[in-house]
Design a protein around this motif. Structure first.
Motif, PDB file in Angstrom:
ATOM      1  N   ALA A  83       1.159   7.178  -6.442  1.00 47.04           N
ATOM      2  CA  ALA A  83       0.088   8.165  -6.617  1.00 47.04           C
ATOM      3  C   ALA A  83       0.471   9.540  -6.075  1.00 47.04           C
ATOM      4  N   ARG A  84       1.651   9.582  -5.398  1.00 48.02           N
ATOM      5  CA  ARG A  84       2.095  10.830  -4.763  1.00 48.02           C
ATOM      6  C   ARG A  84       0.992  11.426  -3.889  1.00 48.02           C
ATOM      7  N   LEU A  85       0.423  10.541  -3.077  1.00 49.57           N
ATOM      8  CA  LEU A  85      -0.706  10.951  -2.227  1.00 49.57           C
ATOM      9  C   LEU A  85      -0.265  11.882  -1.102  1.00 49.57           C
ATOM     10  N   PHE A  86       0.914  11.594  -0.527  1.00 47.57           N
ATOM     11  CA  PHE A  86       1.368  12.377   0.618  1.00 47.57           C
ATOM     12  C   PHE A  86       2.571  13.231   0.245  1.00 47.57           C
ATOM     13  N   ARG A  87       2.702  14.342   0.911  1.00 48.60           N
ATOM     14  CA  ARG A  87       3.861  15.201   0.700  1.00 48.60           C
ATOM     15  C   ARG A  87       5.115  14.521   1.225  1.00 48.60           C
ATOM     16  N   ARG A  88       6.220  14.655   0.504  1.00 50.60           N
ATOM     17  CA  ARG A  88       7.480  14.102   0.948  1.00 50.60           C
ATOM     18  C   ARG A  88       8.324  15.185   1.602  1.00 50.60           C
ATOM     19  N   LEU A  89       9.029  14.796   2.668  1.00 51.73           N
ATOM     20  CA  LEU A  89       9.924  15.751   3.322  1.00 51.73           C
ATOM     21  C   LEU A  89      11.131  16.008   2.439  1.00 51.73           C
ATOM     22  N   LEU A 100       0.829  -1.204   0.000  1.00 51.84           N
ATOM     23  CA  LEU A 100       0.000   0.000   0.000  1.00 51.84           C
ATOM     24  C   LEU A 100       0.866   1.259   0.000  1.00 51.84           C
ATOM     25  N   GLU A 101       1.940   1.233   0.783  1.00 48.92           N
ATOM     26  CA  GLU A 101       2.835   2.388   0.810  1.00 48.92           C
ATOM     27  C   GLU A 101       3.436   2.640  -0.575  1.00 48.92           C
ATOM     28  N   GLY A 102       3.740   1.543  -1.288  1.00 50.24           N
ATOM     29  CA  GLY A 102       4.247   1.695  -2.638  1.00 50.24           C
ATOM     30  C   GLY A 102       3.224   2.337  -3.555  1.00 50.24           C
ATOM     31  N   LEU A 103       1.973   1.965  -3.380  1.00 48.38           N
ATOM     32  CA  LEU A 103       0.899   2.563  -4.181  1.00 48.38           C
ATOM     33  C   LEU A 103       0.715   4.038  -3.841  1.00 48.38           C
TER      34      LEU A 103
END
Length: 292
Positions: A283-289, A276-279
């Motif tokens: 999808a770039r669902l969450f902002r990356r630090l 799921l984390e890979g998905l």
């Protein structure tokens, strides 16, 4: 037995094995449409159950009440409490509110709900629900009402990560027949139904139960009519100094179930989470630090 801290239904269930055959027949009649079935005259209650009036009088005393009047008075109190609307609840709390800050009053009420609920939750019931949810052969459906639908969705959101074959049903009863159509015998239906019980919930439970669906109910101490169709039932304390009932204990039990189920099959759960984390990443669902 101290009947002041328990519902009449609880007392009947606790003493059921001590009753005579006629008294059990009466008890089953009372529980069938509880608590309304016990609100008539003693003669009417006896006739509806197919027993004698003295049987009614003997049983209520065996349950710990001084007489039929006290027994029926308790039922009236339970019915009034179960039908309390938000305005009536607020006015009752406002009248009896101690002169302390609302944070303290609310915390005291919630902690009291937690203590009482934990003392009454049957660990066998809890473990039985965990086993049902761990059985990947069973599909699991979640449904709640106007308010409790949010808890059903929260439960579903976590369980769909842990295991496949999970479905969130809309609070709109018009969509339920299609879901029941897809349910197979042995599947699990988790229902949230707190006081001001929603009429369609019992119909759903009755139909699903008749089709071999395992029903798990989250309700309050006054007990939703769905309980008569449920295999497992969590009766939780919900009173709070508010116009609304508290969902804290229900959420606590839900989160504990989530932990128990994910830990029981952690290797599979971890693999599903990683996928799921890979998905999410794709999808770039969450902002990356970003590094400074």
């Amino acid at each position: 037995m101290n009947t002041s801290v328990r519902t009449v239904s609880d007392v009947i269930h606790a003493r059921f094995d001590e009753l005579t055959r006629a008294e059990r027949q009466l008890a089953e009649s009372l529980l069938d449409n509880y608590p309304v079935s016990g609100l008539g005259s003693i003669t009417t209650v006896a006739e509806n159950a197919g027993v004698s009036t003295p049987t009614v009088a003997r049983m209520v005393q065996k349950l710990g009440f001084k007489g039929y009047g006290e027994f029926q008075g308790r039922l009236h109190q339970e019915l009034e409490a179960s039908l309390s609307n938000p305005i009536a609840k607020h006015d009752r709390w406002a009248l009896n509110a101690p002169g302390t800050h609302i944070i303290n009053r609310f915390a005291d009420a919630v902690m009291n709900n937690m203590r009482q609920s934990l003392s009454e939750i049957d660990t066998g019931t809890f473990d039985g629900v965990v086993r049902l949810l761990c059985d990947k052969k069973r599909a699991v459906y979640f449904v709640g009402g106007r308010i409790t639908g949010a808890i059903a969705e929260y439960f579903f959101t976590h369980m769909q990560v842990i295991r496949p074959k999970t479905t969130l049903m809309s609070s709109n009863s018009g969509s339920w027949p299609q879901h029941v159509l897809n349910m197979a015998a042995g599947d699990v239906l988790i229902i949230f139904d707190i006081r001001r019980y929603e009429a369609d919930m019992e119909t759903l439970a009755r139909v699903a139960g008749a089709n071999g669906i395992e029903i798990v109910l989250f309700t309050d101490t006054w007990t939703s009519p769905v309980a008569k169709h449920a295999r497992h039932c969590f009766k939780l304390h919900i009173e709070a100094p508010s116009a609304w009932d508290s969902s804290v204990v229900a959420l606590f039990v839900v989160e504990t179930l989530i932990e128990a189920v994910q830990s029981a099959a952690w290797d599979e759960t971890r693999e599903r989470m990683a996928t799921l984390e890979g998905l999410f990443e794709q999808a770039r669902l969450f902002r990356r630090l970003r590094s400074p």
